[in-house]
Design a protein around this motif. Structure first.
Motif, PDB file in Angstrom:
ATOM      1  N   ASP A  23       0.893  -1.095  -0.086  1.00  0.00           N
ATOM      2  CA  ASP A  23      -0.434   0.143  -0.018  1.00  0.00           C
ATOM      3  C   ASP A  23       0.912   0.945  -0.188  1.00  0.00           C
ATOM      4  O   ASP A  23       0.274   2.551  -0.076  1.00  0.00           O
ATOM      5  N   HIS A  24       2.000   0.776  -0.011  1.00  0.00           N
ATOM      6  CA  HIS A  24       2.932   2.454  -0.316  1.00  0.00           C
ATOM      7  C   HIS A  24       3.727   2.792  -1.329  1.00  0.00           C
ATOM      8  O   HIS A  24       4.230   1.745  -2.098  1.00  0.00           O
ATOM      9  N   ILE A  25       3.288   3.295  -2.054  1.00  0.00           N
ATOM     10  CA  ILE A  25       3.529   4.110  -3.506  1.00  0.00           C
ATOM     11  C   ILE A  25       4.085   5.606  -3.175  1.00  0.00           C
ATOM     12  O   ILE A  25       3.950   6.531  -2.543  1.00  0.00           O
ATOM     13  N   MET A  26       4.899   5.538  -4.170  1.00  0.00           N
ATOM     14  CA  MET A  26       6.131   7.258  -4.337  1.00  0.00           C
ATOM     15  C   MET A  26       5.729   6.974  -6.111  1.00  0.00           C
ATOM     16  O   MET A  26       6.648   6.097  -6.905  1.00  0.00           O
ATOM     17  N   LEU A  27       4.984   8.124  -6.715  1.00  0.00           N
ATOM     18  CA  LEU A  27       5.074   8.808  -8.135  1.00  0.00           C
ATOM     19  C   LEU A  27       6.351   9.306  -8.438  1.00  0.00           C
ATOM     20  O   LEU A  27       6.683  10.267  -7.554  1.00  0.00           O
ATOM     21  N   ASP A  28       7.679   8.529  -9.150  1.00  0.00           N
ATOM     22  CA  ASP A  28       8.686  10.658  -9.284  1.00  0.00           C
ATOM     23  C   ASP A  28       7.923  10.906 -10.595  1.00  0.00           C
ATOM     24  O   ASP A  28       8.179  10.533 -11.678  1.00  0.00           O
ATOM     25  N   ARG A  29       8.279  12.139 -10.391  1.00  0.00           N
ATOM     26  CA  ARG A  29       8.629  13.176 -11.078  1.00  0.00           C
ATOM     27  C   ARG A  29       6.723  13.142 -11.577  1.00  0.00           C
ATOM     28  O   ARG A  29       6.793  13.078 -13.724  1.00  0.00           O
ATOM     29  N   LEU A  30       6.505  13.640 -10.697  1.00  0.00           N
ATOM     30  CA  LEU A  30       4.420  13.158 -11.368  1.00  0.00           C
ATOM     31  C   LEU A  30       4.149  14.629 -12.470  1.00  0.00           C
ATOM     32  O   LEU A  30       4.921  15.860 -11.136  1.00  0.00           O
ATOM     33  N   TYR A  31       3.926  14.600 -13.159  1.00  0.00           N
ATOM     34  CA  TYR A  31       3.633  15.560 -14.244  1.00  0.00           C
ATOM     35  C   TYR A  31       1.657  15.572 -14.252  1.00  0.00           C
ATOM     36  O   TYR A  31       0.820  15.120 -15.057  1.00  0.00           O
ATOM     37  N   PRO A  32       1.222  16.006 -13.038  1.00  0.00           N
ATOM     38  CA  PRO A  32      -0.339  15.357 -13.075  1.00  0.00           C
ATOM     39  C   PRO A  32      -1.252  16.202 -14.204  1.00  0.00           C
ATOM     40  O   PRO A  32      -2.720  16.317 -14.405  1.00  0.00           O
ATOM     41  N   TYR A  33      -0.721  17.092 -14.834  1.00  0.00           N
ATOM     42  CA  TYR A  33      -1.305  18.211 -16.057  1.00  0.00           C
ATOM     43  C   TYR A  33      -0.646  17.628 -17.284  1.00  0.00           C
ATOM     44  O   TYR A  33       0.679  17.629 -17.854  1.00  0.00           O
ATOM     45  N   ALA A  34      -1.071  17.222 -18.125  1.00  0.00           N
ATOM     46  CA  ALA A  34      -0.740  16.898 -20.010  1.00  0.00           C
ATOM     47  C   ALA A  34      -0.098  17.958 -20.555  1.00  0.00           C
ATOM     48  O   ALA A  34       0.419  18.016 -21.091  1.00  0.00           O
ATOM     49  N   ARG A  35      -1.481  18.509 -20.093  1.00  0.00           N
ATOM     50  CA  ARG A  35      -1.369  19.967 -21.312  1.00  0.00           C
ATOM     51  C   ARG A  35      -0.073  20.623 -21.062  1.00  0.00           C
ATOM     52  O   ARG A  35      -0.069  21.115 -19.520  1.00  0.00           O
ATOM     53  N   GLN A  36      -0.060  21.702 -21.522  1.00  0.00           N
ATOM     54  CA  GLN A  36       1.115  22.615 -21.261  1.00  0.00           C
ATOM     55  C   GLN A  36       0.352  24.282 -20.799  1.00  0.00           C
ATOM     56  O   GLN A  36       0.806  24.796 -21.092  1.00  0.00           O
ATOM     57  N   ASP A  37      -1.130  23.931 -21.360  1.00  0.00           N
ATOM     58  CA  ASP A  37      -1.472  25.021 -20.421  1.00  0.00           C
ATOM     59  C   ASP A  37      -1.862  25.522 -19.277  1.00  0.00           C
ATOM     60  O   ASP A  37      -1.623  24.878 -18.554  1.00  0.00           O
ATOM     61  N   TRP A  38      -2.226  26.846 -19.082  1.00  0.00           N
ATOM     62  CA  TRP A  38      -2.199  27.593 -17.943  1.00  0.00           C
ATOM     63  C   TRP A  38      -3.954  26.594 -17.086  1.00  0.00           C
ATOM     64  O   TRP A  38      -4.357  26.484 -17.882  1.00  0.00           O
ATOM     65  N   GLN A  39      -3.274  26.407 -15.553  1.00  0.00           N
ATOM     66  CA  GLN A  39      -4.187  25.618 -14.996  1.00  0.00           C
ATOM     67  C   GLN A  39      -4.295  27.310 -13.849  1.00  0.00           C
ATOM     68  O   GLN A  39      -3.787  27.243 -13.352  1.00  0.00           O
ATOM     69  N   LYS A  40      -5.601  26.825 -14.044  1.00  0.00           N
ATOM     70  CA  LYS A  40      -6.058  27.455 -11.912  1.00  0.00           C
ATOM     71  C   LYS A  40      -6.560  27.034 -11.280  1.00  0.00           C
ATOM     72  O   LYS A  40      -6.654  25.820 -11.462  1.00  0.00           O
ATOM     73  N   GLY A  41      -6.665  27.140  -9.683  1.00  0.00           N
ATOM     74  CA  GLY A  41      -6.454  26.567  -9.194  1.00  0.00           C
ATOM     75  C   GLY A  41      -5.591  26.972  -7.243  1.00  0.00           C
ATOM     76  O   GLY A  41      -4.912  28.570  -7.936  1.00  0.00           O
ATOM     77  N   SER A  42      -5.403  26.552  -6.575  1.00  0.00           N
ATOM     78  CA  SER A  42      -4.982  26.840  -5.101  1.00  0.00           C
ATOM     79  C   SER A  42      -3.822  25.555  -5.101  1.00  0.00           C
ATOM     80  O   SER A  42      -4.543  24.502  -5.033  1.00  0.00           O
ATOM     81  N   LEU A  43      -2.808  26.239  -4.346  1.00  0.00           N
ATOM     82  CA  LEU A  43      -1.678  25.283  -4.148  1.00  0.00           C
ATOM     83  C   LEU A  43      -1.626  25.911  -2.475  1.00  0.00           C
ATOM     84  O   LEU A  43      -0.962  26.484  -2.791  1.00  0.00           O
ATOM     85  N   LYS A  44      -1.829  24.263  -1.982  1.00  0.00           N
ATOM     86  CA  LYS A  44      -0.479  24.275  -0.119  1.00  0.00           C
ATOM     87  C   LYS A  44       0.502  23.998  -0.225  1.00  0.00           C
ATOM     88  O   LYS A  44       0.480  22.418  -0.752  1.00  0.00           O
ATOM     89  N   MET A  45       1.267  24.469   0.663  1.00  0.00           N
ATOM     90  CA  MET A  45       2.403  24.425   0.235  1.00  0.00           C
ATOM     91  C   MET A  45       2.926  24.655   1.684  1.00  0.00           C
ATOM     92  O   MET A  45       2.792  25.029   2.770  1.00  0.00           O
ATOM     93  N   GLY A  46       2.429  23.007   2.197  1.00  0.00           N
ATOM     94  CA  GLY A  46       3.001  22.123   3.189  1.00  0.00           C
ATOM     95  C   GLY A  46       2.093  23.073   5.103  1.00  0.00           C
ATOM     96  O   GLY A  46       0.527  23.901   3.617  1.00  0.00           O
ATOM     97  N   ASN A  47       2.030  23.781   5.965  1.00  0.00           N
ATOM     98  CA  ASN A  47       0.928  23.769   6.773  1.00  0.00           C
ATOM     99  C   ASN A  47       1.805  25.769   6.864  1.00  0.00           C
ATOM    100  O   ASN A  47       0.880  26.536   7.218  1.00  0.00           O
ATOM    101  N   ARG A  48       2.509  25.889   5.929  1.00  0.00           N
ATOM    102  CA  ARG A  48       3.345  27.557   5.448  1.00  0.00           C
ATOM    103  C   ARG A  48       2.444  28.524   4.934  1.00  0.00           C
ATOM    104  O   ARG A  48       2.231  29.079   5.005  1.00  0.00           O
ATOM    105  N   VAL A  49       2.448  27.603   3.964  1.00  0.00           N
ATOM    106  CA  VAL A  49       1.815  29.022   2.525  1.00  0.00           C
ATOM    107  C   VAL A  49       0.538  28.634   1.653  1.00  0.00           C
ATOM    108  O   VAL A  49       0.794  26.947   1.513  1.00  0.00           O
TER     109      VAL A  49
END
Length: 146
Positions: A23-49
């Motif tokens: 049940d332990h999975i690591m994805l190396d260098r995952l690119y979640p978006y196949a397109r080079q278009d700009w994606q809109k959203g929110s990014l949570k960077m740990g507990n800091r930002v």
């Protein structure tokens, strides 16, 4: 490590390749978006930002998850994946591209990695420290001609 190549006939076949006992999975260098278009959203960077309402592209990361998370990721339109399946969580200090090429297999084995899957469109290369795992796949799936 033992190795086999598979040509997938359906998307569902990819899920069937994974070892459901690990049940332990690591994805190396995952690119979640196949397109080079700009994606809109929110990014949570740990507990800091928390970056709200931003646009991003070429987002890449290493990602630790479990089988349930992997199943969700496989629904994304991703055409290249590097998946490591292991018996224990991927250590924070283990960074693949910093390893000496000659010691990669030894370090992976020491850290509980059992199987590696490289997906490129409908082709999957599977490497495993478990010869029986590869034998089961050979029995259930067609190999690529060499």
């Amino acid at each position: 490590m033992e190795e086999i190549q598979i040509v997938l006939r359906t998307e569902e076949e990819l899920w069937e390749l994974f070892d459901k006992t690990l049940d332990h999975i690591m994805l190396d260098r995952l690119y979640p978006y196949a397109r080079q278009d700009w994606q809109k959203g929110s990014l949570k960077m740990g507990n800091r930002v928390n970056l709200e309402d931003v646009e991003f592209r070429y987002l890449s990361c290493d990602l630790r998850t479990n089988l349930k998370g992997l199943k969700s990721i496989l629904k994304l339109p991703i055409y290249g994946l590097r998946v490591f399946q292991s018996s224990k969580p991927w250590p924070s200090s283990l960074i693949l591209n910093r390893l000496n090429e000659g010691s990669v297999d030894k370090v992976l084995a020491m850290n509980g990695v059992r199987h590696f899957f490289a997906l490129s469109y409908e082709f999957v290369t599977i490497r495993s420290f478990d010869p029986q795992f590869i034998a089961r796949i050979k029995h259930n799936f067609e190999s690529c001609p060499k």
